[in-house]
Scaffold this motif. Structure first.
Motif, PDB file in Angstrom:
ATOM      1  N   ALA A 502       0.834  -1.205   0.000  1.00  0.00           N
ATOM      2  CA  ALA A 502       0.000   0.000   0.000  1.00  0.00           C
ATOM      3  C   ALA A 502       0.869   1.255   0.000  1.00  0.00           C
ATOM      4  O   ALA A 502       0.567   2.238  -0.694  1.00  0.00           O
ATOM      5  CB  ALA A 502      -0.915  -0.013   1.214  1.00  0.00           C
ATOM      6  N   TRP A 503       1.940   1.236   0.767  1.00  0.00           N
ATOM      7  CA  TRP A 503       2.844   2.392   0.807  1.00  0.00           C
ATOM      8  C   TRP A 503       3.483   2.620  -0.563  1.00  0.00           C
ATOM      9  O   TRP A 503       3.594   3.762  -1.034  1.00  0.00           O
ATOM     10  CB  TRP A 503       3.928   2.164   1.862  1.00  0.00           C
ATOM     11  CG  TRP A 503       4.954   3.258   1.868  1.00  0.00           C
ATOM     12  CD1 TRP A 503       4.896   4.435   2.555  1.00  0.00           C
ATOM     13  CD2 TRP A 503       6.180   3.287   1.123  1.00  0.00           C
ATOM     14  NE1 TRP A 503       6.022   5.191   2.295  1.00  0.00           N
ATOM     15  CE2 TRP A 503       6.821   4.505   1.419  1.00  0.00           C
ATOM     16  CE3 TRP A 503       6.803   2.387   0.252  1.00  0.00           C
ATOM     17  CZ2 TRP A 503       8.037   4.850   0.848  1.00  0.00           C
ATOM     18  CZ3 TRP A 503       8.015   2.735  -0.310  1.00  0.00           C
ATOM     19  CH2 TRP A 503       8.631   3.949  -0.001  1.00  0.00           C
ATOM     20  N   THR A 506       1.125   4.318  -2.807  1.00  0.00           N
ATOM     21  CA  THR A 506       0.958   5.717  -2.421  1.00  0.00           C
ATOM     22  C   THR A 506       2.089   6.572  -2.966  1.00  0.00           C
ATOM     23  O   THR A 506       1.867   7.651  -3.534  1.00  0.00           O
ATOM     24  CB  THR A 506       0.919   5.850  -0.888  1.00  0.00           C
ATOM     25  OG1 THR A 506      -0.118   5.026  -0.377  1.00  0.00           O
ATOM     26  CG2 THR A 506       0.683   7.283  -0.471  1.00  0.00           C
ATOM     27  N   GLN A 507       3.318   6.100  -2.806  1.00  0.00           N
ATOM     28  CA  GLN A 507       4.482   6.862  -3.229  1.00  0.00           C
ATOM     29  C   GLN A 507       4.583   7.007  -4.738  1.00  0.00           C
ATOM     30  O   GLN A 507       5.270   7.902  -5.240  1.00  0.00           O
ATOM     31  CB  GLN A 507       5.760   6.211  -2.680  1.00  0.00           C
ATOM     32  CG  GLN A 507       5.861   6.217  -1.168  1.00  0.00           C
ATOM     33  CD  GLN A 507       5.787   7.619  -0.602  1.00  0.00           C
ATOM     34  OE1 GLN A 507       6.502   8.519  -1.025  1.00  0.00           O
ATOM     35  NE2 GLN A 507       4.894   7.817   0.358  1.00  0.00           N
ATOM     36  N   SER A 511      -2.462   7.534  -6.329  1.00  0.00           N
ATOM     37  CA  SER A 511      -3.681   7.978  -5.651  1.00  0.00           C
ATOM     38  C   SER A 511      -4.161   9.328  -6.170  1.00  0.00           C
ATOM     39  O   SER A 511      -5.350   9.526  -6.441  1.00  0.00           O
ATOM     40  CB  SER A 511      -3.432   8.043  -4.143  1.00  0.00           C
ATOM     41  OG  SER A 511      -2.341   8.893  -3.861  1.00  0.00           O
ATOM     42  N   HIS A 512      -3.257  10.285  -6.319  1.00  0.00           N
ATOM     43  CA  HIS A 512      -3.656  11.611  -6.784  1.00  0.00           C
ATOM     44  C   HIS A 512      -4.121  11.567  -8.236  1.00  0.00           C
ATOM     45  O   HIS A 512      -5.069  12.270  -8.618  1.00  0.00           O
ATOM     46  CB  HIS A 512      -2.504  12.594  -6.615  1.00  0.00           C
ATOM     47  CG  HIS A 512      -2.226  12.950  -5.191  1.00  0.00           C
ATOM     48  ND1 HIS A 512      -3.000  13.844  -4.477  1.00  0.00           N
ATOM     49  CD2 HIS A 512      -1.277  12.508  -4.329  1.00  0.00           C
ATOM     50  CE1 HIS A 512      -2.534  13.955  -3.242  1.00  0.00           C
ATOM     51  NE2 HIS A 512      -1.491  13.153  -3.131  1.00  0.00           N
ATOM     52  N   LEU A 543      -5.126  -2.795  -1.014  1.00  0.00           N
ATOM     53  CA  LEU A 543      -4.706  -1.895   0.054  1.00  0.00           C
ATOM     54  C   LEU A 543      -5.269  -2.230   1.427  1.00  0.00           C
ATOM     55  O   LEU A 543      -4.788  -1.696   2.420  1.00  0.00           O
ATOM     56  CB  LEU A 543      -5.128  -0.457  -0.290  1.00  0.00           C
ATOM     57  CG  LEU A 543      -4.392   0.213  -1.450  1.00  0.00           C
ATOM     58  CD1 LEU A 543      -5.036   1.561  -1.736  1.00  0.00           C
ATOM     59  CD2 LEU A 543      -2.937   0.415  -1.113  1.00  0.00           C
ATOM     60  N   PRO A 547      -5.723   1.563   5.090  1.00  0.00           N
ATOM     61  CA  PRO A 547      -4.813   2.308   4.206  1.00  0.00           C
ATOM     62  C   PRO A 547      -5.543   2.981   3.047  1.00  0.00           C
ATOM     63  O   PRO A 547      -5.224   4.116   2.677  1.00  0.00           O
ATOM     64  CB  PRO A 547      -3.849   1.226   3.720  1.00  0.00           C
ATOM     65  CG  PRO A 547      -3.875   0.179   4.768  1.00  0.00           C
ATOM     66  CD  PRO A 547      -5.279   0.178   5.276  1.00  0.00           C
ATOM     67  N   LEU A 551      -5.806   7.018   2.423  1.00  0.00           N
ATOM     68  CA  LEU A 551      -5.220   7.475   1.170  1.00  0.00           C
ATOM     69  C   LEU A 551      -6.225   8.248   0.315  1.00  0.00           C
ATOM     70  O   LEU A 551      -5.927   9.323  -0.213  1.00  0.00           O
ATOM     71  CB  LEU A 551      -4.683   6.257   0.401  1.00  0.00           C
ATOM     72  CG  LEU A 551      -3.978   6.506  -0.925  1.00  0.00           C
ATOM     73  CD1 LEU A 551      -2.794   7.431  -0.728  1.00  0.00           C
ATOM     74  CD2 LEU A 551      -3.538   5.184  -1.516  1.00  0.00           C
TER      75      LEU A 551
END
Length: 636
Positions: A502-503, A506-507, A511-512, A543, A547, A551
């Protein structure tokens, strides 16, 4: 119906435990068998002791705070330190016993002569993951070495050292298992694995130029292949994260270890081993038999009667522990043995258990509801109120499917039990039926936290077993502690590697980008809701709930408000969609947690779970189409 004496049950458990622990030693040379046995003791004995220590520590905290009014301010801190050691020694014990979750349906279809080859591929891939995590784990310990815990001032490196112990132990166990395989097969499997690694390593520059396409390559392609080839699910997730970071990014790999630590060390998850042990204890003390006899006297003549009990039981106890794995661990050991005796298909059982896990995600007090309220600003009390009816709607859908599937099968008895027998069974079962009430009241009245409350149940079960049912075997406590540690470790290490995955997502900026895409969808509220359902089903499988909420919640809830969707209704749809993904194979972590808790192979539930997931999907569509289900009882 056939009955079993306590001695029969004891003997069966011991034989099963012995067979499981030593299943790898049957074809080994004598020296290798002894080494395997020694490794088993090295990991399983500390794991069992740690489970017992956590039980005593948490229950002592309850007594000190509620009875003596002198809280142990250091108890939670020590429990957290021991918990990571429990997770890692439990994971090693699970690997030694062969009880890590694996998906072997595809491999099994290739024939038995391919089994050694795929076993070798699985072992080498597992060793690759463990080898990759070893050096970053050492670096992570160095980072944590100068950090002291706030109350006891214990070096945090001592806690994190559990990761090194677990990884080294699992590496040695894999080596022993590999040596037990024939030399020709082992060499072939190692060669294939090395060629694959070599090819990926040299493809690094190309992969780095692909950007977010690597998410598909590693988190769909690599995960899909390794899972379907029979590799333990946890190691599959971890290997894909390491491959993604090392081949397509320049991020330091010790971040993976820190994310795994974060995922496994959530103190709320300590409820998982506690409820697993409580479930085993309920069965051993005869409380489970008393409850089942009463429920069977009521519903034994109804087709699928105990399946309805399973759906209702999960709804009633959901949220007590804050963990779906713990909720399932409190129900499955009680109901499943009797359901199997009544001819239920094990695959159907684990499929229905998974479905009920998804069904009850909105039942308060749910940690997911609290999280979504915290990160989005939605009233938590409104979420608690709005979450009850959606859970009932999905329960109704599941019960409809249970009725449809059970209509072809004859019940154990064609007539209901006499009311005198029902009354007698009820009186006998009262101490057992009171257990869920005791547990919930302990939380509501502030006697114990969600993490501690299982130990109140354990103490209650011990007293009931010794004084009321007089059915207690001290010699079974040791095997039960080992079983608890192994199941807990198998579940927790999956959660740890899923947190790292999940991290990584995100990185990547994924997500955006997704939120921006959702904001510009045509079609208003209808399109936004439909896309949200499918998106969160997919996100839930990758995820997990919390999380994904952290997020995407702050990004998508303002969009939902802007298009005219009530925030409580959107929360219900989002949570249930994520639950559907979380408990759907082949990627859903919750499904493998249900398999671990119920000790049923993941292969058996694949076919029957599709029907239950379809029923849940239809229920979610109804909740999305009818806002009143989520908002009808809210104060205007």
């Amino acid at each position: 119906m056939r009955t079993e004496t306590l001695k029969d049950v004891d003997d069966a458990l011991e034989q099963q435990t012995s067979a499981t622990v030593h299943h790898t030693t049957k074809t080994m040379p004598r020296w290798l068998s002894r080494l395997d046995f020694a490794l088993g003791l090295i990991v399983s004995v500390p794991a069992a002791v740690l489970v017992l220590a956590e039980i005593v520590l948490l229950f002592s905290g309850v007594i000190a705070r509620y009875v003596l009014h002198h809280p142990l301010i250091w108890s939670d801190e020590l429990a957290a330190i021991l918990f990571l050691w429990l997770a890692m020694t439990g994971a090693a014990t699970a690997l030694h016993r062969g009880s890590h979750m694996r998906m072997t349906a595809l491999v099994n279809r290739m024939g038995e002569h391919w089994d050694p080859f795929w076993d070798t591929i699985s072992l080498v891939a597992s060793m690759l993951f463990l080898g990759l995590i070893l050096v970053p784990s050492i670096a992570y310990i160095r980072q944590q070495w100068d950090i002291l815990t706030p109350t006891m001032e214990i070096n945090d490196g001592l806690r994190v050292a559990a990761i090194i112990f677990g990884v080294v132990s699992m590496l040695l166990i894999c080596v022993v298992k590999l040596l037990a395989i024939g030399a020709k097969t082992a060499i072939t499997g190692i060669a294939v694995s090395l060629v694959t690694v070599f090819a990926l390593e040299h493809a690094g520059p190309v992969l780095q130029s692909l950007g977010n396409l690597n998410l598909v390559i590693f988190f769909v392609g690599v995960v899909g292949f390794t899972v379907l080839s029979g590799m333990p699910i946890a190691f599959s997730f971890g290997l894909s994260v390491f491959a993604y970071l090392s081949l397509s990014t320049s991020m330091p790999l010790e971040i993976v270890v820190s994310r795994m630590d974060e995922g496994m060390s959530q103190i709320l998850l300590l409820a998982v081993p506690m409820f697993i042990f409580l479930g085993l204890l309920i069965e051993m003390t005869g409380m489970a038999r008393a409850m089942i006899n009463f429920l069977a006297s009521l519903l034994g003549h109804v087709r699928g009667g105990l399946s309805y009990v399973l759906v209702g039981a999960m709804y009633l106890i959901s949220g007590i522990s804050g963990s779906k794995a713990a909720d399932m661990a409190a129900v499955a050991p009680i109901l499943f043995p009797e359901m199997k005796k009544r001819g239920e298909n094990p695959g159907e059982l684990v499929a229905l258990l998974s479905a009920t896990g998804a069904q009850t995600e909105t039942v308060p007090p749910s940690i997911v509801l609290i999280t979504i309220g915290s990160v989005t600003g939605v009233s938590i009390s409104a979420l608690f109120t709005g979450g009850l009816l959606p859970g009932l709607v999905l329960a109704f859908m599941l019960c409809l499917l249970v009725w449809w599937r059970a209509r072809k099968f004859e019940p154990t008895s064609s007539t209901g039990a006499a009311w005198s027998l029902v009354g007698k069974a009820f009186v006998i079962s009262i101490p057992a039926l009171a257990l869920p009430v005791v547990i919930r009241m302990a939380v509501v009245e502030g006697v114990a936290t969600a993490t501690e409350v299982s130990t109140v149940g354990i103490a209650y079960a011990v007293v009931a077993g010794l004084l009321v049912y007089r059915c207690f075997s001290w010699k079974r406590i040791g095997p039960m502690l080992v079983e608890t540690a192994a199941l807990s470790g198998a579940i927790l290490v999956i959660i740890g590697t899923a947190t790292a995955m999940a991290w990584a997502l995100t990185q990547s900026g994924f997500s955006h980008g997704l939120a921006n895409f959702m904001q510009h969808l045509p079609g208003g509220a209808f399109t936004f809701m439909v896309v949200s359902i499918f998106m969160f089903i997919i996100l839930g499988s990758v995820l997990e709930g919390i999380p994904a909420i952290v997020l995407f919640g702050p990004l998508l809830f303002p969009i939902a408000r802007a298009v005219g969707i009530h925030e409580v209704q959107y929360a219900m749809v989002v949570i249930l969609s994520m639950g559907l993904g979380l408990f759907s194979p082949p990627f859903g972590v919750g499904y493998y947690g249900a398999c671990a808790v119920s000790k049923i192979s993941p292969n058996l539930g694949i076919r029957p779970i599709m029907g239950y997931m379809t029923a849940l999907f239809i229920g979610i569509a109804v909740i999305a189409a009818v806002p009143w289900i989520s908002t009808g009882f809210l104060k205007s």
